[in-house]
Design a protein around this motif. Structure first.
Motif, PDB file in Angstrom:
ATOM      1  N   GLU A 163       1.016  -1.195   0.127  1.00 17.70           N
ATOM      2  CA  GLU A 163       0.121  -0.196  -0.022  1.00 17.70           C
ATOM      3  C   GLU A 163       1.083   1.191  -0.046  1.00 17.70           C
ATOM      4  O   GLU A 163       2.166   1.044   0.255  1.00 17.70           O
ATOM      5  CB  GLU A 163      -1.009  -0.020   1.108  1.00 17.70           C
ATOM      6  N   THR A 165       0.230   4.179   1.801  1.00 18.98           N
ATOM      7  CA  THR A 165       0.162   5.170   2.914  1.00 18.98           C
ATOM      8  C   THR A 165       1.375   5.380   3.842  1.00 18.98           C
ATOM      9  O   THR A 165       1.828   6.494   4.237  1.00 18.98           O
ATOM     10  CB  THR A 165      -1.100   4.802   3.957  1.00 18.98           C
ATOM     11  N   GLU A 195      -2.088 -12.069  -2.125  1.00 16.01           N
ATOM     12  CA  GLU A 195      -3.586 -12.504  -1.940  1.00 16.01           C
ATOM     13  C   GLU A 195      -3.919 -13.749  -2.368  1.00 16.01           C
ATOM     14  O   GLU A 195      -3.485 -14.305  -3.424  1.00 16.01           O
ATOM     15  CB  GLU A 195      -4.349 -11.470  -2.375  1.00 16.01           C
ATOM     16  N   ARG A 202      -5.753  -9.143  -7.000  1.00 12.43           N
ATOM     17  CA  ARG A 202      -4.878  -9.878  -7.630  1.00 12.43           C
ATOM     18  C   ARG A 202      -3.485  -9.746  -6.746  1.00 12.43           C
ATOM     19  O   ARG A 202      -3.342  -9.051  -5.569  1.00 12.43           O
ATOM     20  CB  ARG A 202      -4.095  -8.729  -8.893  1.00 12.43           C
ATOM     21  N   ASP A 211      -4.827  11.935  -0.518  1.00 18.01           N
ATOM     22  CA  ASP A 211      -4.595  11.980   1.136  1.00 18.01           C
ATOM     23  C   ASP A 211      -4.421  13.504   1.220  1.00 18.01           C
ATOM     24  O   ASP A 211      -4.110  14.382   0.707  1.00 18.01           O
ATOM     25  CB  ASP A 211      -3.429  11.387   1.449  1.00 18.01           C
ATOM     26  N   ARG A 351     -12.709  -1.449   8.468  1.00 16.32           N
ATOM     27  CA  ARG A 351     -11.569  -1.265   7.660  1.00 16.32           C
ATOM     28  C   ARG A 351     -10.442  -2.475   8.390  1.00 16.32           C
ATOM     29  O   ARG A 351     -10.222  -2.370   9.363  1.00 16.32           O
ATOM     30  CB  ARG A 351     -10.985  -0.088   7.491  1.00 16.32           C
ATOM     31  N   TYR A 356      -6.441   3.386  11.111  1.00 15.08           N
ATOM     32  CA  TYR A 356      -7.574   4.286  11.105  1.00 15.08           C
ATOM     33  C   TYR A 356      -7.996   4.604  12.358  1.00 15.08           C
ATOM     34  O   TYR A 356      -8.084   3.925  13.602  1.00 15.08           O
ATOM     35  CB  TYR A 356      -8.645   3.691  10.359  1.00 15.08           C
ATOM     36  N   ILE A 373     -14.640  -1.560  -3.859  1.00 16.39           N
ATOM     37  CA  ILE A 373     -14.007  -0.967  -4.805  1.00 16.39           C
ATOM     38  C   ILE A 373     -12.861  -0.094  -4.538  1.00 16.39           C
ATOM     39  O   ILE A 373     -11.876   0.280  -5.290  1.00 16.39           O
ATOM     40  CB  ILE A 373     -15.056  -0.148  -5.864  1.00 16.39           C
TER      41      ILE A 373
HETATM   42  P1  HAM Z   1      -7.130  -0.953   1.267  1.00  7.40           P
HETATM   43  O1  HAM Z   1      -8.454  -1.203   1.518  1.00  7.40           O
HETATM   44  O2  HAM Z   1      -6.214  -2.018   1.823  1.00  7.40           O
HETATM   45  O3  HAM Z   1      -6.668   0.226   1.802  1.00  7.40           O
HETATM   46  O4  HAM Z   1      -7.064  -1.052  -0.467  1.00  7.40           O
HETATM   47  C1  HAM Z   1      -7.410   0.139  -1.096  1.00  7.40           C
HETATM   48  C2  HAM Z   1      -7.852  -0.353  -2.244  1.00  7.40           C
HETATM   49  O5  HAM Z   1      -7.068  -1.047  -3.027  1.00  7.40           O
HETATM   50  C3  HAM Z   1      -9.244  -1.615  -2.254  1.00  7.40           C
HETATM   51  O6  HAM Z   1     -10.455  -0.946  -1.907  1.00  7.40           O
HETATM   52  C4  HAM Z   1      -9.134  -2.140  -3.544  1.00  7.40           C
HETATM   53  O7  HAM Z   1      -9.754  -1.363  -4.700  1.00  7.40           O
HETATM   54  C5  HAM Z   1      -7.560  -2.025  -3.913  1.00  7.40           C
HETATM   55  N1  HAM Z   1      -6.825  -3.179  -3.460  1.00  7.40           N
HETATM   56  C6  HAM Z   1      -6.408  -3.614  -2.409  1.00  7.40           C
HETATM   57  N2  HAM Z   1      -5.689  -4.906  -2.523  1.00  7.40           N
HETATM   58  C7  HAM Z   1      -6.061  -5.342  -3.720  1.00  7.40           C
HETATM   59  C8  HAM Z   1      -5.712  -6.511  -4.245  1.00  7.40           C
HETATM   60  N3  HAM Z   1      -4.926  -7.613  -3.900  1.00  7.40           N
HETATM   61  N4  HAM Z   1      -5.746  -6.633  -5.621  1.00  7.40           N
HETATM   62  C9  HAM Z   1      -6.639  -5.495  -6.350  1.00  7.40           C
HETATM   63  N5  HAM Z   1      -6.967  -4.350  -5.637  1.00  7.40           N
HETATM   64  C10 HAM Z   1      -6.704  -4.192  -4.443  1.00  7.40           C
HETATM   65  C11 HAM Z   1      -5.221   0.644   1.543  1.00  7.40           C
HETATM   66  O8  HAM Z   1      -4.293   0.203   1.059  1.00  7.40           O
HETATM   67  C12 HAM Z   1      -5.071   1.973   2.296  1.00  7.40           C
HETATM   68  N6  HAM Z   1      -3.829   2.604   2.465  1.00  7.40           N
HETATM   69  C13 HAM Z   1      -5.947   3.214   1.635  1.00  7.40           C
HETATM   70  C14 HAM Z   1      -5.867   4.680   2.153  1.00  7.40           C
HETATM   71  C15 HAM Z   1      -5.119   5.569   1.614  1.00  7.40           C
HETATM   72  N7  HAM Z   1      -6.040   5.002   3.377  1.00  7.40           N
HETATM   73  C16 HAM Z   1      -5.723   6.244   3.592  1.00  7.40           C
HETATM   74  N8  HAM Z   1      -4.958   6.531   2.356  1.00  7.40           N
END
Ligand code: HAM
Length: 505
Positions: A163, A165, A195, A202, A211, A351, A356, A373
């Motif tokens: 990620e 962040t 995953e 994926r 942000d 979440r 958070y 999404i």
């Molecule tokens: P997260 O919910 O882990 O949040 O991921 C955010 C989005 O990334 C998910 O809703 C999905 O759209 C996409 N995503 C996550 N994992 C996968 C995967 N394995 N394959 C495809 N898409 C994926 C975060 O990552 C936080 N860092 C978001 C954030 C930014 N919060 C604050 N600032």
């Protein structure tokens, strides 16, 4: 971007050619490309790094991940002695982007960037490879077990970012006081998570992040949700297709406080609760008990989590707490922004990331066919976990995979064709130099040119022009060039004329 009008292209090819275009061509058969023998060692290599998660032999297209690799004296991979054809598929869970997929990716990313620009955000990026420590949090998050991590040749523990962040937090701490708050940053970057593969999930994906740092008020969350709504509208998705479930971690905090649950358990409890829809409720209860919660607290918690109305929540928690105040303000701002019908309160949204602290939200498809999404929320205390001074912060991550699945479901995928302004072709090999001059001139004027680099029959050139959705075909032939002229054919209308090179625009 206009769709690729394939049905409109064929008529262009049927235009009869005037003599200008009927130069005799040496008909050269399409070149036969030798199939490259891609070779790789059949022997397991001494990998200098080892993914933390063991893959089975069948997991990555049957290749073994090899052994070794943790020693400090890492040597380069040995020269292969035996060879065999490689598996031409990318590693499981990763993607190639051939031109047609790249066009879709660029289309999506352009919308991400354009929306971010509309909201006054600045673009940033960080390395894909980060220090492993950046992603190790104690709360038992799923993301920790999905980390692609290894030791590099200098014995440093590193990881492919799962990620963006933590990298943002690192950069903000590094920049310190030189940054003027509030920060409004966005990024589009590749993330890696080992995953379980499901639709839209994926092992490698791109995330659009926006942000805001330095704004403690809910106005920041409201602005962020507004930007996602703007994005959805631009790509043809409406509030009947998707919605946002919104809650606040302060709701849980208030319940836990009633039962005198220590603050330091909060992150762990949230991580367990995030699994509510994924594992049986008895398992959830067992895990909550293991964190130290009493049975009474667990029952109360689960009851509160089932609430889907803010009024009901207010009845239970009372109107005085921060959770209710924040949520009420968000819903009131949503009205002013004009996206009330997109958002709904749902206490079960907590979440899966430990950091958070306040409002959290997730974008979901109303048909319930796909995973989240997008998702985000407030993380006011992340920076201090890395030794920095805390700054109020909130943001979201929006992946590139689920949204494409949704667009497919709704029949909203754009048709994106290759687009080139001009095809320039010399009709005689001796005129290749002139064709190059023509191409350079047009490119200098900002026009794209696909220059035909070999002697090809006119039929081939027309096919190429159709495939490239070209506007003009510019032919350099002997008769015209003796007069300093070239032939032009406008492919949409069939109009054709000769023009002096100097006058070609
Ligand atoms: P997260 O919910 O882990 O949040 O991921 C955010 C989005 O990334 C998910 O809703 C999905 O759209 C996409 N995503 C996550 N994992 C996968 C995967 N394995 N394959 C495809 N898409 C994926 C975060 O990552 C936080 N860092 C978001 C954030 C930014 N919060 C604050 N600032």
């Amino acid at each position: 971007m206009p769709p690729f009008p394939s049905s409109l292209l064929n008529p262009r090819l049927s235009f009869s050619l005037k003599p200008l275009f009927l130069f005799t061509q040496s008909s050269i058969a399409p070149q036969q490309f030798p199939v490259p023998r891609q070779l790789i060692s059949a022997k397991p290599r001494n990998f200098s790094s080892v993914a933390s998660v063991q893959t089975s032999a069948t997991d990555n297209g049957g290749s073994s991940s090899g052994g070794g690799g943790r020693s400090g004296a890492l040597s380069p991979p040995p020269v292969a002695e035996e060879f065999q054809r490689i598996d031409v598929n990318p590693p499981k869970g990763t993607r190639d982007f051939p031109p047609e997929d790249m066009r879709l990716r660029n289309w999506l990313f352009n919308h991400f960037r354009e929306v971010s620009r509309l909201f006054g955000f600045e673009e940033v990026d960080y390395p894909v490879l980060e220090s492993e420590a950046l992603f190790i949090r104690k709360a038992g998050e799923e993301i920790r077990d999905q980390l692609y991590c290894f030791e590099d040749r200098g014995n440093r523990r590193v990881a492919l970012r799962p990620e963006l962040t933590p990298s943002l937090a690192r950069l903000v701490i590094q920049k310190g006081k030189s940054l003027s708050l509030p920060l409004k940053w966005f990024a589009v970057g590749q993330c890696w998570r080992y995953e379980r593969m499901t639709r839209g999930r994926r092992r490698e994906h791109y995330q659009w992040n926006m942000d805001i740092l330095g704004v403690p008020e809910v106005t920041a969350e409201a602005e962020l949700i507004s930007s996602i709504v703007t994005f959805f509208k631009r790509i043809g998705i409406s509030e009947s297709d998707v919605g946002f479930k919104v809650s606040s971690r302060k709701v849980l905090q208030e319940v836990l406080r009633c039962y005198s649950v220590p603050e330091n358990l909060f992150g762990k409890v949230c991580i367990v609760i995030d699994k509510i829809e994924k594992i049986p409720i008895d398992e959830i209860k067992r895990e909550l008990k293991a964190t130290g919660l009493s049975e009474e607290a667990i029952e109360e918690l689960l009851q509160v989590l089932s609430i889907k109305s803010l009024t009901k929540l207010e009845e239970i928690l009372g109107g005085a707490g921060e959770a209710i105040a924040d949520l009420k303000q968000l819903f009131s701002l949503a009205e002013k922004f004009g996206y009330s019908e997109w958002i709904q309160f749902d206490a079960s949204v907590v979440r899966g990331l430990a950091y958070y602290t306040g409002i959290v939200f997730e974008g979901f498809d109303r048909e319930g066919k796909l995973r989240a999404i997008c998702g985000g929320g407030r993380y006011d205390r992340l920076l201090s976990t890395f030794g920095g001074d805390d700054i109020p912060a909130c943001g979201f991550g929006f992946g590139d995979a689920v949204i494409v699945e949704l667009l497919k479901e709704k029949g909203l995928l754009p048709e994106l064709g290759l687009e080139v302004d001009n095809i320039v072709c010399a009709l005689d090999y001796d005129l290749q130099g002139v064709a190059a001059t023509v191409a350079t001139k047009l490119r200098g004027k900002g026009q794209s040119v696909d220059l035909v680099l070999e002697s090809k029959p006119l039929k081939w050139v027309f096919k190429r022009a159709a495939r490239a959705n070209a506007e003009r075909l510019i032919l350099v032939g002997n008769t015209e060039w003796q007069k300093g002229m070239v032939g032009v054919k406008i492919l949409s209308s069939g109009e054709q004329y000769e023009i002096k090179l100097d006058e070609l625009e």
